[in-house]
Write an enzyme that holds these catalytic residues in place. Sequence first.
Site, PDB file in Angstrom:
ATOM      1  N   LYS A   1      32.454  39.866  38.410  1.00 41.38           N
ATOM      2  CA  LYS A   1      33.443  38.790  38.368  1.00 41.38           C
ATOM      3  C   LYS A   1      33.977  38.635  36.943  1.00 41.38           C
ATOM      4  CE  LYS A   1      33.846  33.856  39.194  1.00 41.38           C
ATOM      5  NZ  LYS A   1      33.338  32.699  39.917  1.00 41.38           N
TER       6      LYS A   1
ATOM      7  N   GLU B   1      24.412  44.217  31.682  1.00 43.69           N
ATOM      8  CA  GLU B   1      23.766  45.266  32.463  1.00 43.69           C
ATOM      9  C   GLU B   1      24.811  46.134  33.179  1.00 43.69           C
ATOM     10  OE1 GLU B   1      23.082  42.004  32.414  1.00 43.69           O
ATOM     11  OE2 GLU B   1      21.077  41.570  33.172  1.00 43.69           O
TER      12      GLU B   1
ATOM     13  N   GLY C   1      30.022  34.126  42.547  1.00 43.25           N
ATOM     14  CA  GLY C   1      29.446  35.458  42.778  1.00 43.25           C
ATOM     15  C   GLY C   1      28.649  35.570  44.065  1.00 43.25           C
ATOM     16  N   ARG C   2      27.755  34.613  44.295  1.00 39.60           N
ATOM     17  CA  ARG C   2      26.851  34.717  45.457  1.00 39.60           C
ATOM     18  C   ARG C   2      27.540  34.405  46.785  1.00 39.60           C
ATOM     19  NH1 ARG C   2      25.660  30.962  41.831  1.00 39.60           N
ATOM     20  NH2 ARG C   2      25.664  28.758  42.370  1.00 39.60           N
TER      21      ARG C   2
ATOM     22  N   GLU D   1      19.971  30.039  43.511  1.00 40.54           N
ATOM     23  CA  GLU D   1      20.930  29.865  42.417  1.00 40.54           C
ATOM     24  C   GLU D   1      21.831  28.649  42.706  1.00 40.54           C
ATOM     25  OE1 GLU D   1      23.879  32.958  41.048  1.00 40.54           O
ATOM     26  OE2 GLU D   1      22.274  33.529  39.688  1.00 40.54           O
TER      27      GLU D   1
ATOM     28  N   HIS E   1       1.515  41.429  58.598  1.00 42.79           N
ATOM     29  CA  HIS E   1       0.311  42.100  58.117  1.00 42.79           C
ATOM     30  C   HIS E   1       0.165  41.951  56.608  1.00 42.79           C
ATOM     31  CE1 HIS E   1      -0.232  43.762  62.125  1.00 42.79           C
ATOM     32  NE2 HIS E   1       1.098  43.824  62.136  1.00 42.79           N
TER      33      HIS E   1
ATOM     34  N   LYS F   1      19.838  34.925  28.788  1.00 45.40           N
ATOM     35  CA  LYS F   1      20.858  35.883  28.323  1.00 45.40           C
ATOM     36  C   LYS F   1      21.064  35.715  26.820  1.00 45.40           C
ATOM     37  CE  LYS F   1      23.730  35.866  32.513  1.00 45.40           C
ATOM     38  NZ  LYS F   1      25.052  35.559  33.041  1.00 45.40           N
TER      39      LYS F   1
HETATM   40  O1  F6P Z   1      23.699  35.565  35.722  1.00 46.85           O
HETATM   41  C1  F6P Z   1      23.920  35.116  37.018  1.00 46.85           C
HETATM   42  C2  F6P Z   1      25.239  35.600  37.513  1.00 46.85           C
HETATM   43  O2  F6P Z   1      26.272  34.931  36.877  1.00 46.85           O
HETATM   44  C3  F6P Z   1      25.366  35.472  39.015  1.00 46.85           C
HETATM   45  O3  F6P Z   1      25.755  34.216  39.424  1.00 46.85           O
HETATM   46  C4  F6P Z   1      26.361  36.537  39.319  1.00 46.85           C
HETATM   47  O4  F6P Z   1      26.386  36.875  40.673  1.00 46.85           O
HETATM   48  C5  F6P Z   1      25.848  37.644  38.423  1.00 46.85           C
HETATM   49  O5  F6P Z   1      25.395  36.989  37.265  1.00 46.85           O
HETATM   50  C6  F6P Z   1      26.838  38.715  38.069  1.00 46.85           C
HETATM   51  O6  F6P Z   1      27.951  38.189  37.393  1.00 46.85           O
HETATM   52  P1  F6P Z   1      29.274  39.026  37.281  1.00 46.85           P
HETATM   53  O7  F6P Z   1      29.817  39.231  38.640  1.00 46.85           O
HETATM   54  O8  F6P Z   1      30.190  38.231  36.407  1.00 46.85           O
HETATM   55  O9  F6P Z   1      28.918  40.352  36.641  1.00 46.85           O
END
Ligand code: F6P
Length: 559
Positions: A218, A224, A279-280, A365, A396, A528
Amino acid sequence: MTATSASHPKTPVKLTQSPTWQALKNERTAWKKLHLRDLFARDKKRSARYSLELDDPDETFLLDYSKNLIRPQTLKLLVKLAKEAKVEALRNAMFSGEKINLTENRAVLHTALRGEAPVKVDGHDVIPEVRAVLEQIRVFADRVRPGKWKGSSGQPITDGVNIGLGGAVLGPAMACIALKPYGGNIRVHFVSNVDPSQLVDTLEDLDPATTLFIVASKTFTTQETLLNAQAARTWLLEAAKDEKQIAKHFVAVSTNSEAVNALGIDTDNMFVFWDCVCGRYSLWSAIGLPIALYIGMDAFEELLAGGRDMDTHFKDAPLDQNMPVLMALIGLWYTNFWDAQAYAVLPYEQRLARFPAYLQQLDMESSGKSVTRDGRTVSCATGPVLFGEPGTNGQHAFYQLIHQGTSLIPCDFIAGRESHNDLIGQHGSQHAVLLSNFLAQTEALMRGKILAEAQAELAAEGKTTAQIKALAPHKVFPGNRPTNSILYRKLTPRTLGRLIALYEHKVFVQGALWNVNSYDQWGVELGKQLAKVILPELQGGKPGAHDSSTLGLIRRIRD
Ligand code: F6P
């Protein structure tokens, strides 16, 4: 799609101070003398009374919530609480594009992504933009899937690698696994972890000439994701040798075109979504590109239609006959009045293996907050810890604790009447064996086993009186352990859409009740920030002011 004005329905000052909350405390006390086993025995219509089904004869979608610790007065009070929390007003505000995400001053538009009726944000209908991106995805998927989109050496694409994190991976990965029977010729892979092993392991068997990367973020600032995207770019260029080939192998999904450009991805190959999509909650947007690539756009549209089915139900059904509302209220009942701190989601459907992980982000979240929408400390517990595994595997592993442990862990059991792959074995249909376990577990959790039953069983096995005395206490099950059962016909794209939207709205209702903002996630920021400080210290810089544990570990890693 931009958002600038802010309005939202006022929520009550403190729900916990309402007489309804106090009445629920009394109701909880009354429950000390009640057992579900007796309630079922007394009321033969309990299941019918406490079940809801979507009005769709072709596609069963049933919620049986009768094995919950509820009776008419419990539900009456819970529904009253929802009214006092103005759940309906907040729901209407969300659907109509009002800025209910207060800390970010944004509307919350995931329902608009699957909607058809106009949704106006600042007087501007967002639906045409949503449809335009869906059309762009269709055109793209219709080129890549039949091999019309060619890679650097002129060969068709065989593999899509989605690079993203959190909402940019959990939803699409979960859905692609769930919808394998609808998958086409493009294999999809998901890389999220900054641990390089994941990217290395994924690329190991792939051919750069036939691999397409979807970089999904987003913000397009997630460290990462950017590192993995850069590494993927290097891997591709080692084979393709020419920067111009990047356009044939990289597309981006983002709200941030500048950052996409900065990574060397042609913005012509960019699929946009919007700040107002969290995002979620974003798999319905261009974040769902890997799903469309995998199952095709018609099936992706079916997924959207499933989400829309649940939206319609959520908007139209009265609160006391509303699946997400009831699931939310019953969940709150356990969190706030039974001190339940965990909650299990148990799909009896192997292909929903990643559904609990997806729900972890969705629920935890969204509801893992200690501050109300207006910035005050919450006055009661909020979201529980969500976990889960497909049945029968979980049986199990951790069900022991759910059956006989000291904590109350409400569970959602999820199953399909039909399987995409039944096998006939020694006991007949293997799917029937799965379903017999699904039913047996919820019955066992509800009924339990009393001491006299345990003793009788041991006596029937020929045990001595002394053995019975020693063993019987271990064989007692308290029962009264609550479950929801969600039953659908078959795991189709439409069913999956309904299921996801059911949980989205459940989380929404709980956010409204607890008066927390379900659409921000400030709690992920501190880690972060600190990681940015620690990284140069790990790479030879002078260690800064840390606690002795962190400093000691930095030294050990550097050594
Ligand atoms: O760090 C949490 C978060 O902001 C989530 O809410 C989101 O889905 C994820 O990181 C990835 O964010 P982005 O889509 O901006 O890379």
